[in-house]
Design a protein around this motif. Sequence first.
Motif, PDB file in Angstrom:
ATOM      1  N   THR A  30      76.685  29.145  16.755  1.00 36.13           N
ATOM      2  CA  THR A  30      76.679  27.947  15.925  1.00 36.13           C
ATOM      3  C   THR A  30      76.432  26.758  16.845  1.00 36.13           C
ATOM      4  O   THR A  30      76.704  26.822  18.045  1.00 36.13           O
ATOM      5  N   TYR A  31      75.890  25.685  16.274  1.00 37.55           N
ATOM      6  CA  TYR A  31      75.646  24.501  17.093  1.00 37.55           C
ATOM      7  C   TYR A  31      76.004  23.236  16.325  1.00 37.55           C
ATOM      8  O   TYR A  31      75.975  23.195  15.090  1.00 37.55           O
ATOM      9  N   ARG A  32      76.319  22.196  17.078  1.00 37.79           N
ATOM     10  CA  ARG A  32      76.544  20.860  16.541  1.00 37.79           C
ATOM     11  C   ARG A  32      75.885  19.862  17.489  1.00 37.79           C
ATOM     12  O   ARG A  32      75.843  20.078  18.700  1.00 37.79           O
ATOM     13  N   GLY A  33      75.372  18.802  16.925  1.00 40.07           N
ATOM     14  CA  GLY A  33      74.745  17.785  17.750  1.00 40.07           C
ATOM     15  C   GLY A  33      74.516  16.517  16.958  1.00 40.07           C
ATOM     16  O   GLY A  33      74.942  16.386  15.807  1.00 40.07           O
ATOM     17  N   ARG A  34      73.826  15.553  17.606  1.00 39.24           N
ATOM     18  CA  ARG A  34      73.495  14.286  16.943  1.00 39.24           C
ATOM     19  C   ARG A  34      72.072  13.922  17.315  1.00 39.24           C
ATOM     20  O   ARG A  34      71.672  14.024  18.482  1.00 39.24           O
ATOM     21  N   HIS A  35      71.319  13.499  16.319  1.00 38.94           N
ATOM     22  CA  HIS A  35      69.903  13.188  16.519  1.00 38.94           C
ATOM     23  C   HIS A  35      69.767  11.822  17.195  1.00 38.94           C
ATOM     24  O   HIS A  35      69.728  10.777  16.538  1.00 38.94           O
ATOM     25  N   THR A  36      69.688  11.836  18.534  1.00 40.86           N
ATOM     26  CA  THR A  36      69.598  10.595  19.307  1.00 40.86           C
ATOM     27  C   THR A  36      68.280  10.465  20.052  1.00 40.86           C
ATOM     28  O   THR A  36      68.081   9.504  20.790  1.00 40.86           O
ATOM     29  N   GLY A  37      67.373  11.433  19.889  1.00 42.16           N
ATOM     30  CA  GLY A  37      66.079  11.375  20.559  1.00 42.16           C
ATOM     31  C   GLY A  37      64.986  11.858  19.622  1.00 42.16           C
ATOM     32  O   GLY A  37      65.255  12.461  18.573  1.00 42.16           O
ATOM     33  N   THR A  38      63.751  11.612  19.990  1.00 47.49           N
ATOM     34  CA  THR A  38      62.626  12.005  19.148  1.00 47.49           C
ATOM     35  C   THR A  38      62.516  13.520  19.058  1.00 47.49           C
ATOM     36  O   THR A  38      62.611  14.218  20.069  1.00 47.49           O
ATOM     37  N   TYR A  39      62.341  14.013  17.813  1.00 42.70           N
ATOM     38  CA  TYR A  39      62.198  15.449  17.594  1.00 42.70           C
ATOM     39  C   TYR A  39      61.076  15.684  16.605  1.00 42.70           C
ATOM     40  O   TYR A  39      61.118  15.191  15.470  1.00 42.70           O
ATOM     41  N   GLN A  40      60.057  16.420  17.044  1.00 43.70           N
ATOM     42  CA  GLN A  40      58.894  16.727  16.211  1.00 43.70           C
ATOM     43  C   GLN A  40      58.340  15.466  15.549  1.00 43.70           C
ATOM     44  O   GLN A  40      57.988  15.454  14.366  1.00 43.70           O
ATOM     45  N   GLY A  41      58.268  14.396  16.307  1.00 44.89           N
ATOM     46  CA  GLY A  41      57.722  13.134  15.818  1.00 44.89           C
ATOM     47  C   GLY A  41      58.700  12.283  15.042  1.00 44.89           C
ATOM     48  O   GLY A  41      58.366  11.146  14.656  1.00 44.89           O
ATOM     49  N   LEU A  42      59.902  12.785  14.802  1.00 38.33           N
ATOM     50  CA  LEU A  42      60.909  12.023  14.056  1.00 38.33           C
ATOM     51  C   LEU A  42      61.703  11.140  15.014  1.00 38.33           C
ATOM     52  O   LEU A  42      62.291  11.628  15.982  1.00 38.33           O
ATOM     53  N   GLU A  43      61.721   9.855  14.736  1.00 45.28           N
ATOM     54  CA  GLU A  43      62.496   8.931  15.555  1.00 45.28           C
ATOM     55  C   GLU A  43      63.992   9.177  15.350  1.00 45.28           C
ATOM     56  O   GLU A  43      64.405   9.688  14.301  1.00 45.28           O
TER      57      GLU A  43
ATOM     58  N   TRP B 172      66.565  30.300  14.372  1.00 42.37           N
ATOM     59  CA  TRP B 172      67.542  29.316  13.933  1.00 42.37           C
ATOM     60  C   TRP B 172      66.974  28.547  12.756  1.00 42.37           C
ATOM     61  O   TRP B 172      65.765  28.541  12.506  1.00 42.37           O
ATOM     62  N   ASP B 173      67.842  27.922  12.002  1.00 42.24           N
ATOM     63  CA  ASP B 173      67.467  27.297  10.739  1.00 42.24           C
ATOM     64  C   ASP B 173      66.815  25.942  11.000  1.00 42.24           C
ATOM     65  O   ASP B 173      67.435  24.884  10.824  1.00 42.24           O
ATOM     66  N   ASP B 174      65.541  25.966  11.393  1.00 48.68           N
ATOM     67  CA  ASP B 174      64.828  24.726  11.681  1.00 48.68           C
ATOM     68  C   ASP B 174      64.605  23.915  10.406  1.00 48.68           C
ATOM     69  O   ASP B 174      64.692  22.682  10.414  1.00 48.68           O
ATOM     70  N   LEU B 175      64.324  24.604   9.282  1.00 41.40           N
ATOM     71  CA  LEU B 175      64.147  23.890   8.021  1.00 41.40           C
ATOM     72  C   LEU B 175      65.444  23.195   7.592  1.00 41.40           C
ATOM     73  O   LEU B 175      65.427  22.062   7.104  1.00 41.40           O
ATOM     74  N   GLY B 176      66.565  23.886   7.794  1.00 44.12           N
ATOM     75  CA  GLY B 176      67.848  23.275   7.481  1.00 44.12           C
ATOM     76  C   GLY B 176      68.105  22.047   8.333  1.00 44.12           C
ATOM     77  O   GLY B 176      68.669  21.045   7.854  1.00 44.12           O
ATOM     78  N   LEU B 177      67.689  22.113   9.595  1.00 40.61           N
ATOM     79  CA  LEU B 177      67.847  20.966  10.492  1.00 40.61           C
ATOM     80  C   LEU B 177      67.016  19.788   9.991  1.00 40.61           C
ATOM     81  O   LEU B 177      67.496  18.646   9.940  1.00 40.61           O
ATOM     82  N   LEU B 178      65.759  20.044   9.600  1.00 40.43           N
ATOM     83  CA  LEU B 178      64.888  18.975   9.107  1.00 40.43           C
ATOM     84  C   LEU B 178      65.433  18.365   7.814  1.00 40.43           C
ATOM     85  O   LEU B 178      65.311  17.156   7.590  1.00 40.43           O
ATOM     86  N   ARG B 179      66.050  19.202   6.976  1.00 46.49           N
ATOM     87  CA  ARG B 179      66.673  18.664   5.753  1.00 46.49           C
ATOM     88  C   ARG B 179      67.815  17.702   6.115  1.00 46.49           C
ATOM     89  O   ARG B 179      67.982  16.653   5.481  1.00 46.49           O
ATOM     90  N   GLN B 180      68.618  18.088   7.091  1.00 48.13           N
ATOM     91  CA  GLN B 180      69.718  17.230   7.507  1.00 48.13           C
ATOM     92  C   GLN B 180      69.221  15.896   8.044  1.00 48.13           C
ATOM     93  O   GLN B 180      69.896  14.879   7.936  1.00 48.13           O
ATOM     94  N   LEU B 181      68.007  15.905   8.618  1.00 45.86           N
ATOM     95  CA  LEU B 181      67.436  14.677   9.155  1.00 45.86           C
ATOM     96  C   LEU B 181      66.695  13.868   8.095  1.00 45.86           C
ATOM     97  O   LEU B 181      66.172  12.784   8.377  1.00 45.86           O
ATOM     98  N   GLY B 182      66.628  14.415   6.868  1.00 45.76           N
ATOM     99  CA  GLY B 182      65.945  13.712   5.787  1.00 45.76           C
ATOM    100  C   GLY B 182      64.450  13.853   5.812  1.00 45.76           C
ATOM    101  O   GLY B 182      63.736  13.132   5.096  1.00 45.76           O
ATOM    102  N   ALA B 183      63.943  14.795   6.624  1.00 47.82           N
ATOM    103  CA  ALA B 183      62.500  14.985   6.727  1.00 47.82           C
ATOM    104  C   ALA B 183      61.957  15.867   5.621  1.00 47.82           C
ATOM    105  O   ALA B 183      60.751  15.855   5.349  1.00 47.82           O
ATOM    106  N   LEU B 184      62.826  16.620   4.954  1.00 50.05           N
ATOM    107  CA  LEU B 184      62.428  17.482   3.848  1.00 50.05           C
ATOM    108  C   LEU B 184      63.325  17.180   2.659  1.00 50.05           C
ATOM    109  O   LEU B 184      64.535  17.003   2.806  1.00 50.05           O
ATOM    110  N   GLU B 185      62.753  17.194   1.488  1.00 46.43           N
ATOM    111  CA  GLU B 185      63.529  16.898   0.285  1.00 46.43           C
ATOM    112  C   GLU B 185      63.915  18.154  -0.482  1.00 46.43           C
ATOM    113  O   GLU B 185      64.667  18.091  -1.442  1.00 46.43           O
ATOM    114  N   ILE B 186      63.364  19.315  -0.093  1.00 47.49           N
ATOM    115  CA  ILE B 186      63.670  20.538  -0.817  1.00 47.49           C
ATOM    116  C   ILE B 186      64.887  21.204  -0.214  1.00 47.49           C
ATOM    117  O   ILE B 186      65.267  20.933   0.913  1.00 47.49           O
TER     118      ILE B 186
END
Length: 231
Positions: free
Chosen positions: A176-189, A217-231
Motif C-alpha cells: 500500500t502507498y500514501r503520498g501527496r501530489h507536490t510535483g509534476t506527474y504525467q503533465g499534471l501540475e 498499481w492502480d494508476d487510473l485510481g491515482l489519476l481520479r484522486q488528482l481530478g484528472a479523470l471524472e469516471i
Amino acid sequence: MTFVQFIDCRTSDVGQLDRLMDDWVEATQGKRTATHSMVGQDRSDSAHVVEIVEFPSYEEAMKNSELPETDRIFQELVAACDEMPTFTDLDVVREDQLNKLVVSRFFEEVVGAGNLDAADALCTDDYREHDPALSSYDVDLARAKQENGEIIAAFNPQVTVENMIAEGELVACRMTYRGRHTGTYQGLEPTGQDVAGTMHATFRCRGGKIAESWWNWDDLGLLRQLGALEI
C-alpha cells in the motif's frame, strides 16, 4: 517457532514413496497442519531418500501426527522401506530467505529512502522492469531509475509492504502507498492532493540480485484522486 522434520528412508522403490506422498496429501486435505513438503533423492545413493516436512510449530506437528490418515500412510511408508526410517526433529532457530532479503533492501533503500542509485548494487546489469504506468512496458535499469525518480519526486510516496512471499527465484509483494501530489506527474501540475492506493510487484532474482520485475498499481485510481479523470 517453525518446526521441521527430516525423514530418512532407504528403499528400492522410490516411486512408491512418491505415490504415498500423493495419497497423504489427498487424504489430509482440510486437516493437515504441514505447510511445506519436499522429497529429495541422494545423487550418490539412489536408494537413500529424505522427506522434509515443515510445520508452523512443534505443537502443530503433533496435531498432524495424530491424524489417522498420517498414521496409515506412515505404516505403508515403513512397509515400502528396506529398513526402519529415521526421524530428525528440528526447531528452526534461523531462516534466511535470501531473495526476500535483497527485495526488502530494495524497498528500504530505493523506494523508502528514495536513493535510486542504490538500485545499481541491488539489480543485475541486464535488469528489466515491466510496468504499464511507465513510458514502455519493458525498460532497462537506467530508464526505470529516471521514470521512477519522477514519480518519487511528484508524490514522495510512503510504501508499506503488507505481504512478501518467496518461491524459488521469484518474490511476490503486496503493498500500500500514501503520498501527496507536490510535483509534476504525467503533465499534471502539483495539486497538493493526498493520494493512497495499492500495488503488487513480482521480482525475479538471479545470483543474489534482482534481474527483472513486474509492477501493477492502480494508476487510473491515482489519476481520479488528482481530478484528472471524472469516471
